[in-house]
Design an enzyme around this catalytic site. Sequence first.
Site, PDB file in Angstrom:
ATOM      1  N   GLY A  13      51.547 -18.745  87.416  1.00 57.91           N
ATOM      2  CA  GLY A  13      51.108 -19.208  86.099  1.00 57.91           C
ATOM      3  C   GLY A  13      52.165 -18.987  85.039  1.00 57.91           C
ATOM      4  O   GLY A  13      51.909 -18.380  84.004  1.00 57.91           O
ATOM      5  N   SER A  15      53.889 -21.484  83.459  1.00 56.62           N
ATOM      6  CA  SER A  15      54.187 -22.686  82.667  1.00 56.62           C
ATOM      7  C   SER A  15      53.852 -22.546  81.189  1.00 56.62           C
ATOM      8  O   SER A  15      54.321 -23.309  80.358  1.00 56.62           O
ATOM      9  CB  SER A  15      53.446 -23.889  83.256  1.00 56.62           C
ATOM     10  N   SER A 143      42.700  -7.237  82.551  1.00 60.91           N
ATOM     11  CA  SER A 143      42.350  -7.454  81.146  1.00 60.91           C
ATOM     12  C   SER A 143      41.572  -6.239  80.670  1.00 60.91           C
ATOM     13  O   SER A 143      40.902  -5.572  81.469  1.00 60.91           O
ATOM     14  CB  SER A 143      41.467  -8.693  81.014  1.00 60.91           C
ATOM     15  N   TYR A 156      34.497 -13.386  84.579  1.00 58.48           N
ATOM     16  CA  TYR A 156      35.877 -12.999  84.260  1.00 58.48           C
ATOM     17  C   TYR A 156      36.055 -11.480  84.356  1.00 58.48           C
ATOM     18  O   TYR A 156      37.002 -10.984  84.980  1.00 58.48           O
ATOM     19  CB  TYR A 156      36.200 -13.492  82.852  1.00 58.48           C
ATOM     20  N   ALA A 158      34.262  -9.352  86.040  1.00 52.64           N
ATOM     21  CA  ALA A 158      34.145  -8.931  87.446  1.00 52.64           C
ATOM     22  C   ALA A 158      35.455  -9.193  88.181  1.00 52.64           C
ATOM     23  O   ALA A 158      35.935  -8.348  88.953  1.00 52.64           O
ATOM     24  CB  ALA A 158      32.990  -9.671  88.123  1.00 52.64           C
ATOM     25  N   LYS A 160      38.444  -9.334  86.894  1.00 53.55           N
ATOM     26  CA  LYS A 160      39.505  -8.464  86.373  1.00 53.55           C
ATOM     27  C   LYS A 160      39.298  -7.005  86.791  1.00 53.55           C
ATOM     28  O   LYS A 160      40.256  -6.250  86.952  1.00 53.55           O
ATOM     29  CB  LYS A 160      39.594  -8.602  84.848  1.00 53.55           C
ATOM     30  N   ILE A 189      45.932 -11.183  73.222  1.00 53.67           N
ATOM     31  CA  ILE A 189      47.317 -11.670  73.144  1.00 53.67           C
ATOM     32  C   ILE A 189      47.313 -13.056  72.518  1.00 53.67           C
ATOM     33  O   ILE A 189      46.581 -13.948  72.971  1.00 53.67           O
ATOM     34  CB  ILE A 189      47.953 -11.716  74.557  1.00 53.67           C
TER      35      ILE A 189
HETATM   36  P1  NAP Z   1      47.047 -19.527  79.821  1.00 52.82           P
HETATM   37  O1  NAP Z   1      47.837 -19.715  78.578  1.00 52.82           O
HETATM   38  O2  NAP Z   1      45.770 -20.271  79.990  1.00 52.82           O
HETATM   39  O3  NAP Z   1      48.006 -19.827  81.080  1.00 52.82           O
HETATM   40  C1  NAP Z   1      47.509 -19.749  82.369  1.00 52.82           C
HETATM   41  C2  NAP Z   1      48.605 -20.013  83.361  1.00 52.82           C
HETATM   42  O4  NAP Z   1      48.035 -19.918  84.672  1.00 52.82           O
HETATM   43  C3  NAP Z   1      49.200 -21.414  83.246  1.00 52.82           C
HETATM   44  O5  NAP Z   1      50.568 -21.350  83.576  1.00 52.82           O
HETATM   45  C4  NAP Z   1      48.430 -22.194  84.308  1.00 52.82           C
HETATM   46  O6  NAP Z   1      49.152 -23.295  84.851  1.00 52.82           O
HETATM   47  C5  NAP Z   1      48.274 -21.132  85.372  1.00 52.82           C
HETATM   48  N1  NAP Z   1      47.161 -21.402  86.279  1.00 52.82           N
HETATM   49  C6  NAP Z   1      45.869 -21.600  85.995  1.00 52.82           C
HETATM   50  N2  NAP Z   1      45.158 -21.808  87.123  1.00 52.82           N
HETATM   51  C7  NAP Z   1      46.048 -21.737  88.147  1.00 52.82           C
HETATM   52  C8  NAP Z   1      45.961 -21.883  89.545  1.00 52.82           C
HETATM   53  N3  NAP Z   1      44.794 -22.147  90.154  1.00 52.82           N
HETATM   54  N4  NAP Z   1      47.091 -21.756  90.285  1.00 52.82           N
HETATM   55  C9  NAP Z   1      48.275 -21.493  89.705  1.00 52.82           C
HETATM   56  N5  NAP Z   1      48.427 -21.349  88.379  1.00 52.82           N
HETATM   57  C10 NAP Z   1      47.330 -21.473  87.609  1.00 52.82           C
HETATM   58  O7  NAP Z   1      46.651 -17.970  80.027  1.00 52.82           O
HETATM   59  P2  NAP Z   1      47.269 -16.638  79.334  1.00 52.82           P
HETATM   60  O8  NAP Z   1      46.501 -16.381  78.099  1.00 52.82           O
HETATM   61  O9  NAP Z   1      48.739 -16.741  79.275  1.00 52.82           O
HETATM   62  O10 NAP Z   1      46.810 -15.525  80.401  1.00 52.82           O
HETATM   63  C11 NAP Z   1      47.638 -15.127  81.493  1.00 52.82           C
HETATM   64  C12 NAP Z   1      46.940 -13.994  82.239  1.00 52.82           C
HETATM   65  O11 NAP Z   1      46.682 -12.909  81.349  1.00 52.82           O
HETATM   66  C13 NAP Z   1      45.587 -14.397  82.815  1.00 52.82           C
HETATM   67  O12 NAP Z   1      45.379 -13.757  84.059  1.00 52.82           O
HETATM   68  C14 NAP Z   1      44.606 -13.862  81.788  1.00 52.82           C
HETATM   69  O13 NAP Z   1      43.340 -13.600  82.348  1.00 52.82           O
HETATM   70  C15 NAP Z   1      45.317 -12.593  81.355  1.00 52.82           C
HETATM   71  N6  NAP Z   1      44.909 -12.108  80.032  1.00 52.82           N
HETATM   72  C16 NAP Z   1      45.121 -12.852  78.911  1.00 52.82           C
HETATM   73  C17 NAP Z   1      44.738 -12.356  77.662  1.00 52.82           C
HETATM   74  C18 NAP Z   1      44.972 -13.110  76.377  1.00 52.82           C
HETATM   75  O14 NAP Z   1      44.551 -12.624  75.317  1.00 52.82           O
HETATM   76  N7  NAP Z   1      45.653 -14.253  76.383  1.00 52.82           N
HETATM   77  C19 NAP Z   1      44.109 -11.115  77.588  1.00 52.82           C
HETATM   78  C20 NAP Z   1      43.890 -10.387  78.747  1.00 52.82           C
HETATM   79  C21 NAP Z   1      44.308 -10.896  79.967  1.00 52.82           C
HETATM   80  P3  NAP Z   1      48.993 -24.804  84.213  1.00 52.82           P
HETATM   81  O15 NAP Z   1      49.743 -24.760  82.910  1.00 52.82           O
HETATM   82  O16 NAP Z   1      49.624 -25.691  85.199  1.00 52.82           O
HETATM   83  O17 NAP Z   1      47.519 -25.018  84.048  1.00 52.82           O
END
Ligand code: NAP
Length: 248
Positions: A13, A15, A143, A156, A158, A160, A189
């Site tokens: 992930g 991108s 998370s 979600y 569960a 995490k 974030i």
């Molecule tokens: P995001 O902006 O939605 O990005 C998600 C990334 O995962 C994208 O690159 C997406 O690819 C990829 N992805 C989604 N489904 C996939 C799959 N089946 N196979 C391969 N790649 C996949 O999310 P984020 O906010 O950066 O979060 C990243 C991680 O941190 C996640 O695990 C999230 O639960 C965790 N997290 C985030 C926060 C927050 O506040 N943002 C807080 C706590 C934890 P595409 O672009 O191709 O869809």
Amino acid sequence: MKLLEGKNAIITGGSRGIGKGIAQVFAEHGANVAFTYNSSAESANALADELSKLGVKAKAYQSNAASFKEAEQLIKDVAADFGDIDIVINNAGITKDNLLMRMSEEDFDKVIEVNLKSIFNMTKAVQRTMLKQRKGSIINMSSVVGVTGNAGQANYAASKAGIIGFSKSMAQELGSRNIRTNVIAPGFIETEMTEKLDEKVVDGWRQAIPLKRGGAPEDIANACVFLGSDLSSYITGQVLHVDGGMHT
Ligand code: NAP
């Protein structure tokens, strides 16, 4: 100082959002970066080009983290393209929020598959390579919600929380071969996604955080640099909270 010079890393992930931030900071620290995406081919390839300009090897792979077979193929492809695999960051994740009353079976299963089973898939696929190398650092993205729970996010939370149990088990199983497994638990974030939310609501969230701001992808990336580098060579099985003090 470059802390990851010559190390090869896989980031799922990569991108956009946090994964993209990790890929950028890793490349700045001299790591060669293989990263995956699900559907954002254009931005993934643009990022690979951007990282290559920093003098490291960088490549984007389309690979569904929820698929066992695709994870196996990914590890084969990255090993062929890069050689050793020093660091794996399981970052890909999704949300499908709803109160339990309205949560469908499909939305429960999907979140568990993408967020939790993906980590089984990737660890299983990479373990033979890392066992042979007798080294490796695996970093799994949980998370704050996986520790505290959250109304409207039972699936979600569960997934995490499951990541933490899985990672602590891997720390015990793989530690004797110098393979470390740690977890990062981000708080709130701020990414492109949160820019679309109501500014007043977001500001309310910021004020509830002891450090009075949301985190940036670089805050998570810096923690990943530490856990991926030799600076953390005696640290395994830990959950590092990167959340401005949200969870104390
Ligand atoms: P995001 O902006 O939605 O990005 C998600 C990334 O995962 C994208 O690159 C997406 O690819 C990829 N992805 C989604 N489904 C996939 C799959 N089946 N196979 C391969 N790649 C996949 O999310 P984020 O906010 O950066 O979060 C990243 C991680 O941190 C996640 O695990 C999230 O639960 C965790 N997290 C985030 C926060 C927050 O506040 N943002 C807080 C706590 C934890 P595409 O672009 O191709 O869809």
